[in-house]
Enzyme design. Structure first.
Site, PDB file in Angstrom:
ATOM      1  N   HIS A   1       0.825  -1.215   0.000  1.00  0.00           N
ATOM      2  CA  HIS A   1       0.000   0.000   0.000  1.00  0.00           C
ATOM      3  C   HIS A   1       0.863   1.270   0.000  1.00  0.00           C
ATOM      4  O   HIS A   1       0.421   2.318   0.448  1.00  0.00           O
ATOM      5  CB  HIS A   1      -0.948   0.036   1.207  1.00  0.00           C
TER       6      HIS A   1
ATOM      7  N   GLN B   1      -4.979  -4.241 -43.215  1.00  0.00           N
ATOM      8  CA  GLN B   1      -3.835  -3.352 -43.462  1.00  0.00           C
ATOM      9  C   GLN B   1      -3.617  -2.428 -42.253  1.00  0.00           C
ATOM     10  O   GLN B   1      -2.533  -1.908 -42.056  1.00  0.00           O
ATOM     11  CB  GLN B   1      -4.096  -2.526 -44.725  1.00  0.00           C
TER      12      GLN B   1
ATOM     13  N   SER C   1      15.200  21.989 -15.473  1.00  0.00           N
ATOM     14  CA  SER C   1      14.038  22.827 -15.712  1.00  0.00           C
ATOM     15  C   SER C   1      14.507  24.167 -16.264  1.00  0.00           C
ATOM     16  O   SER C   1      15.566  24.665 -15.869  1.00  0.00           O
ATOM     17  CB  SER C   1      13.277  23.036 -14.404  1.00  0.00           C
TER      18      SER C   1
ATOM     19  N   GLU D   1       9.629   8.900 -16.432  1.00  0.00           N
ATOM     20  CA  GLU D   1       8.218   9.269 -16.631  1.00  0.00           C
ATOM     21  C   GLU D   1       7.705   8.792 -17.985  1.00  0.00           C
ATOM     22  O   GLU D   1       6.565   8.343 -18.116  1.00  0.00           O
ATOM     23  CB  GLU D   1       8.059  10.786 -16.515  1.00  0.00           C
TER      24      GLU D   1
ATOM     25  N   ASN E   1      14.937  16.439 -13.296  1.00  0.00           N
ATOM     26  CA  ASN E   1      13.672  15.733 -13.504  1.00  0.00           C
ATOM     27  C   ASN E   1      13.877  14.347 -14.125  1.00  0.00           C
ATOM     28  O   ASN E   1      14.675  14.195 -15.051  1.00  0.00           O
ATOM     29  CB  ASN E   1      12.754  16.562 -14.407  1.00  0.00           C
TER      30      ASN E   1
ATOM     31  N   LYS F   1      16.464  21.947 -10.344  1.00  0.00           N
ATOM     32  CA  LYS F   1      15.753  20.704 -10.625  1.00  0.00           C
ATOM     33  C   LYS F   1      16.529  19.693 -11.454  1.00  0.00           C
ATOM     34  O   LYS F   1      17.323  20.031 -12.309  1.00  0.00           O
ATOM     35  CB  LYS F   1      14.425  21.018 -11.350  1.00  0.00           C
TER      36      LYS F   1
HETATM   37  N1  ARG Z   1      -0.987  -3.511 -48.245  1.00  0.00           N
HETATM   38  C1  ARG Z   1      -1.794  -4.653 -48.001  1.00  0.00           C
HETATM   39  C2  ARG Z   1      -1.885  -4.963 -46.509  1.00  0.00           C
HETATM   40  O1  ARG Z   1      -1.080  -4.479 -45.799  1.00  0.00           O
HETATM   41  C3  ARG Z   1      -1.197  -5.837 -48.716  1.00  0.00           C
HETATM   42  C4  ARG Z   1      -2.193  -6.887 -49.061  1.00  0.00           C
HETATM   43  C5  ARG Z   1      -3.080  -6.390 -50.123  1.00  0.00           C
HETATM   44  N2  ARG Z   1      -3.944  -7.414 -50.612  1.00  0.00           N
HETATM   45  C6  ARG Z   1      -4.992  -7.137 -51.349  1.00  0.00           C
HETATM   46  N3  ARG Z   1      -5.725  -8.105 -51.724  1.00  0.00           N
HETATM   47  N4  ARG Z   1      -5.317  -5.903 -51.652  1.00  0.00           N
HETATM   48  O2  ARG Z   1      -2.750  -5.649 -46.048  1.00  0.00           O
END
Ligand code: ARG
Length: 460
Positions: free
Chosen positions: A157, A323, A278, A291, A286, A284
């Site tokens: 604690h 993606q 600072s 952090e 820091n 100071k």
């Molecule tokens: N840039 C795409 C990704 O990162 C690559 C795969 C793309 N595939 C597709 N069928 N458009 O997912």
């Protein structure tokens, strides 16, 4: 803009927006090494299987080496119109070697290609973390060995609880980091299967050899289901979750360093190299690095939650949603890598103040448990009763304004007549830590042994 299939049908406005939302080259260019390694393995396999000629494969290999050299030297011009790293590399290959480049994508899709590239990247990242975490463990274990007998207050604690040794406290983090490394290693073992050859989603009609590319790329075996292979990102999720736990561990040590280095605690002095001044308060120093390490879990846990949210409810197999796996993961990996490096530097440079720590360890009636244990061991008192008697002694010490070791024998005997002078032996903090010899306890002998064991393990 280069020859996009649909280019003619769009007005310039939406086309630019479409290109902007669709392109990943801004962030996936860092996969170039993995992309090229994968293509080389694929081309060699196609040639061995008689799917492309040996001459074409040789040209492809040479061309890919040149593309890699161009990217590494910063000469490569990435094109957003070419969407991603896969098309950028292939398009440059075509410019360099001509029509043979067009044979590279036989029996392959960008779907298995990106699954491969990212797996290789995550695998490399795990190996990098393993080395970094080992270095941090070494720094901690070395400091622990040097401070196996340095007494500090142990807290629960954030209230003084019982005296412990600084070495024991540091070794607690060595244990946490060992589990972090084990989690990452475990994720690596599970993900180490070759996605290449899953093609778009269904596999391919070409007589490819997925075992050959698996071997060439350091995988244990090919993946077993083509749909799973292009649809799955749990290898990233697992790694991010191990990263989030590790970042959380680091943030706790960072918070302790922040507390320890305050003028209220004065337990450690941080070096100039990992602190800042600072601009207005000249006195100071820091603990900014600590952090920031404390804050990093914000982005790393955020990345895990972001990708879980992207993947949740996605139908099989690949969707462009996926993606969105890369930016948060890259950011999390970069952040964790920097946090480990900063923490390693701070721990190495940190100078503990043994006098201040000892002084603090003796406050807050920290040896009250030792007193109670004495009553149990010497007078045969049940622990619950000993606890009660000790509580009364603590109250007495508090009202007379002294620490337990300074409470006169007469006062002690006014609470429990059978107490003898012998009790004072257990009220010192050194005696207290020395007595904690149970397996995993804080006694200096234990800590010395554990620190040595860790140092041997880590240096092996
Ligand atoms: N840039 C795409 C990704 O990162 C690559 C795969 C793309 N595939 C597709 N069928 N458009 O997912």
């Amino acid at each position: 803009m280069t020859n996009k299939m649909w280019g003619g049908r769009f007005q310039s406005g939406p086309d630019a927006i479409m290109e902007e939302i669709n392109a990943s080259i801004g962030f996936d260019q860092r996969l170039f090494r993995q992309d090229i390694a994968g293509s080389k393995a694929h081309a060699a396999m196609l040639a061995r299987q008689g799917i492309i000629s040996k001459a074409d494969a040789a040209q492809i290999r040479k061309g890919l080496d040149q593309v890699q050299a161009e990217i590494e030297s910063g000469r490569f011009r990435f094109s957003r119109a070419l969407e991603d790293i896969h098309l950028n590399v292939e398009s440059r290959l075509k410019a360099l070697i001509g029509p043979a480049a067009g044979r590279l994508h036989t029996a392959r899709s960008r779907n298995d290609q990106v699954a491969l590239d990212f797996r290789l990247y995550v695998r490399d990242t795990i190996d990098h973390f393993d080395g970094q975490l080992r270095d941090l463990q070494l720094a901690l274990a070395e400091k622990a060995a040097a401070h196996a007998a340095t007494v500090m207050p142990g807290f629960t604690h954030l209230q003084v609880a019982q005296p412990v040794t600084f070495g024991h406290h540091l070794l607690a983090y060595v244990e946490m980091l060992a589990r972090d490394r084990a989690r990452l290693t475990d994720a690596r073992r599970r993900m180490n299967e070759n996605p290449l050859g899953a093609a778009a989603l269904a596999g391919t009609s070409f007589a490819i050899d997925r075992h050959m590319t698996a071997k060439a790329l350091g995988f244990d075996r090919p993946t077993r289901n083509s749909l799973d292979t292009v649809a799955d990102r749990d290898f990233v999720l697992e790694t991010l979750s191990a990263c989030a736990i590790c970042a959380t561990h680091l943030s706790r040590l960072a918070e302790e360093i922040v507390i320890w280095s305050t003028s209220q605690f004065c337990f450690v002095k941080l070096s100039d190299k990992f602190t800042t001044g600072s601009s207005i308060m000249p006195q100071k120093r820091n603990p900014d690095a600590a952090e920031l390490v404390r804050a990093k879990p914000g982005r790393i846990i955020g990345a895990l939650v972001a990708l879980l949210t992207v993947m949740k409810g996605l139908p099989l197999t690949y969707s462009k949603d996926m993606q969105e796996d890369k930016e948060p993961a890259f950011d999390a990996f970069d952040s964790l890598s920097l946090a480990i490096a900063a923490m390693t530097g701070m721990v190495r440079d940190m100078v503990p103040d043994a006098r201040e720590m000892r002084k603090a360890a003796a406050t807050g009636f920290s040896t009250a448990t030792d007193l109670a244990d004495w009553l149990v061991q010497r007078l045969g008192m049940p622990f619950r009763e000993a606890h009660h008697v000790t509580g009364r002694l603590v109250a007495l010490a508090e009202t007379t304004g002294v620490d337990l070791p300074d409470l006169p024998l007469k006062s002690m005997q006014s609470v429990e007549a059978r107490i003898t002078r012998d009790i004072y032996k257990v009220l010192g903090v050194e005696n207290s830590v020395a007595s904690r010899r149970s397996f995993g306890g804080t006694a200096p002998g234990n800590v010395r042994r554990e620190a040595r064991r860790w140092l041997n393990l880590l240096k092996a």
